[in-house]
Scaffold this motif. Structure first.
Motif: not given
Length: 172
Positions: A92-103
């Protein structure tokens, strides 16, 4: 097709991610991929994400491999001792992790995972783009269109909204 493979053992410490990036940059330069090429920065970011996932989510050592094809493409593999498949999350918007596999999905031309030994290997491939063709009168070019298919496009890796990468059985 000739392939050159190099590999690095990565310890279970998050500080190892920086060492993996430095190692990757030196191997990319040695393979003829200049540090100022967009391909180099894309590969270093992909390596950073995959090594981070392996180290953080398993707490065990991992092995980083880069395979350089004679045609210019590069395959990155990170093997760890967890047998659980990767599960992309949606931050979600301000989350600081959880985007690795999306990248990884957005930057790689292809990616996936496969069982390896007692664990798994997550891999991605980036094609070395040829020089941009000269424009042809009357033909429209759509910038940003990518050839290849990532995980959300049907590569067989489950996409689980709100899920997380779980370590599964960890043997280290």
């Amino acid at each position: 097709m000739q392939v050159l493979q190099v590999q690095l053992e990565v310890g279970p410490d998050p500080a190892e991610v920086g060492r993996a990036r430095r190692w990757a940059r030196s191997r990319l330069a040695g393979s003829g991929i200049g540090a100022d090429e967009p391909l180099a920065e894309t590969l270093v970011l992909l390596i950073s994400e995959l090594v981070t996932n392996a180290v953080v989510h398993t707490g065990c050592p991992a092995v980083l491999r880069m395979l350089f094809a004679a045609e210019g493409g590069v395959r990155v593999e990170v093997a760890d001792t967890s047998d659980r498949p990767p599960r992309p999350r949606y931050a979600e918007g301000e989350d600081t992790n959880g985007r690795g596999l999306e990248l990884v999905d957005g930057l790689a031309d292809r990616w996936g995972w496969e069982p390896e030994g007692v664990g798994k290997s997550i891999w991605c491939e980036v094609d070395r783009a040829p020089a941009a063709p000269l424009p042809v009168p009357g033909v429209a070019v759509t910038p940003g269109v990518r050839v290849g298919q990532g995980a959300s496009g049907g590569a067989g890796v489950p996409v689980v909204p709100g899920g997380s990468v779980s370590p599964g059985r960890v043997r280290c």
